[in-house]
Enzyme design. Structure first.
Site, PDB file in Angstrom:
ATOM      1  N   SER A   1      57.881 -49.978   5.775  1.00  0.00           N
ATOM      2  CA  SER A   1      56.507 -49.857   5.202  1.00  0.00           C
ATOM      3  C   SER A   1      56.708 -48.955   4.121  1.00  0.00           C
ATOM      4  O   SER A   1      55.511 -48.558   3.606  1.00  0.00           O
ATOM      5  CB  SER A   1      55.588 -49.817   6.279  1.00  0.00           C
ATOM      6  OG  SER A   1      55.839 -48.788   7.068  1.00  0.00           O
TER       7      SER A   1
ATOM      8  N   THR B   1      52.173 -46.658   6.081  1.00  0.00           N
ATOM      9  CA  THR B   1      52.559 -45.485   5.027  1.00  0.00           C
ATOM     10  C   THR B   1      52.621 -44.001   5.831  1.00  0.00           C
ATOM     11  O   THR B   1      51.996 -43.773   6.736  1.00  0.00           O
ATOM     12  CB  THR B   1      50.986 -45.519   4.362  1.00  0.00           C
ATOM     13  OG1 THR B   1      50.693 -46.884   3.727  1.00  0.00           O
ATOM     14  CG2 THR B   1      50.866 -44.415   3.539  1.00  0.00           C
TER      15      THR B   1
ATOM     16  N   THR C   1      54.228 -45.395   0.163  1.00  0.00           N
ATOM     17  CA  THR C   1      54.241 -46.608   0.583  1.00  0.00           C
ATOM     18  C   THR C   1      54.798 -47.748   0.198  1.00  0.00           C
ATOM     19  O   THR C   1      54.660 -47.557  -1.076  1.00  0.00           O
ATOM     20  CB  THR C   1      52.720 -47.129   1.177  1.00  0.00           C
ATOM     21  OG1 THR C   1      52.760 -48.111   2.065  1.00  0.00           O
ATOM     22  CG2 THR C   1      52.007 -47.306  -0.095  1.00  0.00           C
TER      23      THR C   1
ATOM     24  N   ARG D   1      49.642 -56.264  -6.560  1.00  0.00           N
ATOM     25  CA  ARG D   1      48.610 -55.422  -5.719  1.00  0.00           C
ATOM     26  C   ARG D   1      48.692 -53.957  -5.441  1.00  0.00           C
ATOM     27  O   ARG D   1      49.855 -53.697  -5.268  1.00  0.00           O
ATOM     28  CB  ARG D   1      48.603 -56.148  -4.353  1.00  0.00           C
ATOM     29  CG  ARG D   1      47.309 -55.504  -3.351  1.00  0.00           C
ATOM     30  CD  ARG D   1      48.121 -54.342  -2.407  1.00  0.00           C
ATOM     31  NE  ARG D   1      47.128 -54.126  -1.202  1.00  0.00           N
ATOM     32  CZ  ARG D   1      47.437 -53.078  -0.622  1.00  0.00           C
ATOM     33  NH1 ARG D   1      48.453 -52.464  -0.695  1.00  0.00           N
ATOM     34  NH2 ARG D   1      46.392 -52.697   0.366  1.00  0.00           N
ATOM     35  N   VAL D   2      48.012 -53.187  -5.820  1.00  0.00           N
ATOM     36  CA  VAL D   2      48.108 -51.768  -5.377  1.00  0.00           C
ATOM     37  C   VAL D   2      47.218 -51.371  -4.359  1.00  0.00           C
ATOM     38  O   VAL D   2      45.929 -51.600  -4.466  1.00  0.00           O
ATOM     39  CB  VAL D   2      47.710 -50.865  -6.716  1.00  0.00           C
ATOM     40  CG1 VAL D   2      47.814 -49.227  -6.571  1.00  0.00           C
ATOM     41  CG2 VAL D   2      49.020 -51.163  -7.990  1.00  0.00           C
ATOM     42  N   GLY D   3      47.704 -50.523  -3.416  1.00  0.00           N
ATOM     43  CA  GLY D   3      46.585 -49.836  -2.400  1.00  0.00           C
ATOM     44  C   GLY D   3      46.239 -48.619  -2.823  1.00  0.00           C
ATOM     45  O   GLY D   3      45.840 -48.071  -3.625  1.00  0.00           O
ATOM     46  N   ASP D   4      45.565 -48.058  -1.453  1.00  0.00           N
ATOM     47  CA  ASP D   4      44.999 -46.706  -1.672  1.00  0.00           C
ATOM     48  C   ASP D   4      46.020 -45.413  -2.080  1.00  0.00           C
ATOM     49  O   ASP D   4      45.479 -44.415  -2.212  1.00  0.00           O
ATOM     50  CB  ASP D   4      44.121 -46.526  -0.370  1.00  0.00           C
ATOM     51  CG  ASP D   4      45.256 -46.583   0.990  1.00  0.00           C
ATOM     52  OD1 ASP D   4      45.991 -47.377   0.880  1.00  0.00           O
ATOM     53  OD2 ASP D   4      44.907 -45.785   1.804  1.00  0.00           O
TER      54      ASP D   4
ATOM     55  N   THR E   1      45.960 -44.111   6.105  1.00  0.00           N
ATOM     56  CA  THR E   1      47.158 -45.037   6.394  1.00  0.00           C
ATOM     57  C   THR E   1      46.147 -46.416   6.712  1.00  0.00           C
ATOM     58  O   THR E   1      45.063 -46.180   7.492  1.00  0.00           O
ATOM     59  CB  THR E   1      48.039 -44.765   7.612  1.00  0.00           C
ATOM     60  OG1 THR E   1      49.044 -45.726   7.576  1.00  0.00           O
ATOM     61  CG2 THR E   1      47.568 -44.373   8.785  1.00  0.00           C
ATOM     62  N   GLY E   2      46.824 -47.672   6.933  1.00  0.00           N
ATOM     63  CA  GLY E   2      46.172 -48.856   7.306  1.00  0.00           C
ATOM     64  C   GLY E   2      45.908 -49.695   6.041  1.00  0.00           C
ATOM     65  O   GLY E   2      46.389 -49.720   4.924  1.00  0.00           O
TER      66      GLY E   2
ATOM     67  N   GLY F   1      44.596 -50.555   2.695  1.00  0.00           N
ATOM     68  CA  GLY F   1      44.047 -49.682   1.969  1.00  0.00           C
ATOM     69  C   GLY F   1      42.935 -50.267   0.974  1.00  0.00           C
ATOM     70  O   GLY F   1      42.136 -49.279   0.543  1.00  0.00           O
TER      71      GLY F   1
HETATM   72  C1  SD4 Z   1      48.308 -49.876   1.638  1.00  0.00           C
HETATM   73  N1  SD4 Z   1      47.471 -47.909   3.102  1.00  0.00           N
HETATM   74  O1  SD4 Z   1      48.925 -50.056   0.631  1.00  0.00           O
HETATM   75  C2  SD4 Z   1      48.643 -48.459   2.614  1.00  0.00           C
HETATM   76  C3  SD4 Z   1      49.766 -49.366   3.328  1.00  0.00           C
HETATM   77  C4  SD4 Z   1      49.627 -49.086   4.902  1.00  0.00           C
HETATM   78  O2  SD4 Z   1      49.377 -50.688   6.884  1.00  0.00           O
HETATM   79  O3  SD4 Z   1      49.324 -48.029   5.428  1.00  0.00           O
HETATM   80  N2  SD4 Z   1      49.414 -50.338   5.488  1.00  0.00           N
HETATM   81  O4  SD4 Z   1      47.124 -50.459   1.843  1.00  0.00           O
END
Ligand code: SD4
Length: 323
Positions: free
Chosen positions: A82, A185, A203, A213-216, A236-237, A239
């Site tokens: 990941s 992440t 990440t 797609r772009v996350g947090d 984490t988690g 985003g």
């Molecule tokens: C995201 N927070 O891109 C990151 C990745 C992650 O479970 O932690 N995924 O959303």
């Protein structure tokens, strides 16, 4: 100012309490004992990442170098599916990476939607150190990396490609799905011997995500935030859930108001639960470290782990959780 007016101003100021104090004044009054150096990071690979960061910290190195060197370990490890090399790709089979870094002066850099560069955190560091910008994305970020000596590499391992090929047969994309084997992440916050704080977050994002797609993680204030007068936090988690409430910034601001890192992480998770009705369907975890070297961690669901290294060792801990 005349005598009475001045006295009443001073009285109001004292009664006003924290509102008139700077963050560093608050901490110097309340914290005689500072635990430093110390580093905290997310998930079980935080252990290896912390070990690398610790080498920098124990040699009197800077927190900013510690966090960069630390998270590079996870980025370069193909078994961490990941983050960086070996990460699971998007729905088109392409691996796109997000990362951010923030130092003790409040400077920060990030990259988003970056392909084929193994250590995005070091590209983010260069964006911070060498450009007038905070964020570079996509082809521009890659061009900048290549111009600065990074090499282009295929980062999709045969194993990741096989998993993607299996997935496209069913093509059942559910961004809320929580796969216990697909976490997650790496976010890291360090406090060095000089008492300075820095953080990093990197990440490959949600597997099978939409291309683009772009996350947090590369969004300053969402996946990562550091204020050297107060503390730092990382997420984490899912985003999207973190971007909606700028979780890391919120945690730092709660610490500025006097909350402990643990209380601040818990309040941030409760904010998600209050505002996002589907919160039971996904996972978000936060870590935090304050100027005194106190740590905190909290998640929506069980199974969030984090690693802490200080002079007493480097250990993996189970976070408390909301549901
Ligand atoms: C995201 N927070 O891109 C990151 C990745 C992650 O479970 O932690 N995924 O959303």
């Amino acid at each position: 100012m005349k005598g009475n007016t001045r006295r009443s101003f001073i009285k109001k100021t004292v009664l006003g309490g924290l509102a008139f104090s700077t963050s560093s004044e608050i901490f110097s009054k309340t914290a005689p004992n500072v635990t430093k150096p110390i580093v905290i990071s997310t998930w079980k690979w935080g252990i290896d990442a912390n070990a690398e960061a610790w080498k920098v910290l124990q040699q009197d190195g800077k927190a900013i170098d510690a966090v960069e060197q630390g998270v590079r370990v996870s980025e370069s490890d193909p078994n961490v599916t990941s983050v960086g090399y070996g990460g699971l790709p998007d729905r088109e089979g392409r691996l796109t990476l997000d990362a951010s870094i923030m130092d003790e002066t409040g400077n920060c850099g990030s990259v988003a939607f970056l392909e084929s560069i193994k250590n995005p955190i070091s590209v983010a560091r260069l964006v911070m150190d060498k450009t007038p910008h905070v964020m570079l994305a996509g082809a521009g970020a890659k061009k900048f990396a290549l111009e600065n000596g990074f090499k282009e590499e295929n980062l999709v391992t045969p194993d990741a490609k096989t998993k993607w090929q299996e997935w496209i047969k069913e093509n059942n994309y559910d961004p809320n799905y929580i796969d216990p084997h697909n976490h997650d992440t790496i976010g890291m916050i360090a406090l060095d011997k000089q008492g300075n704080l820095s953080g990093a977050c990197t990440t490959s994002g949600l597997r099978w995500k939409y291309h683009g797609r772009v996350g947090d993680s590369p969004i300053i204030g969402a996946g990562l935030y550091v204020d050297n007068a107060v503390g730092g936090a990382a997420a984490t988690g899912k985003g999207e859930a973190v971007m909606k409430m700028l979780g890391s910034f919120l945690i730092v601001e709660l610490m500025r108001q006097g909350k402990s890192p643990q209380e601040a992480c818990e309040l941030a998770i409760k904010r998600i639960a209050e505002k996002q009705k589907d919160y039971k369907e996904f996972q978000v975890g936060f870590i935090a470290l304050n100027k005194q070297g106190k740590t905190g961690a909290y998640a929506i669901r069980r199974n969030f782990k984090y690693a802490v290294a200080n002079k007493d060792g480097n250990s993996l801990k189970d976070s408390n959780h909301f549901t």
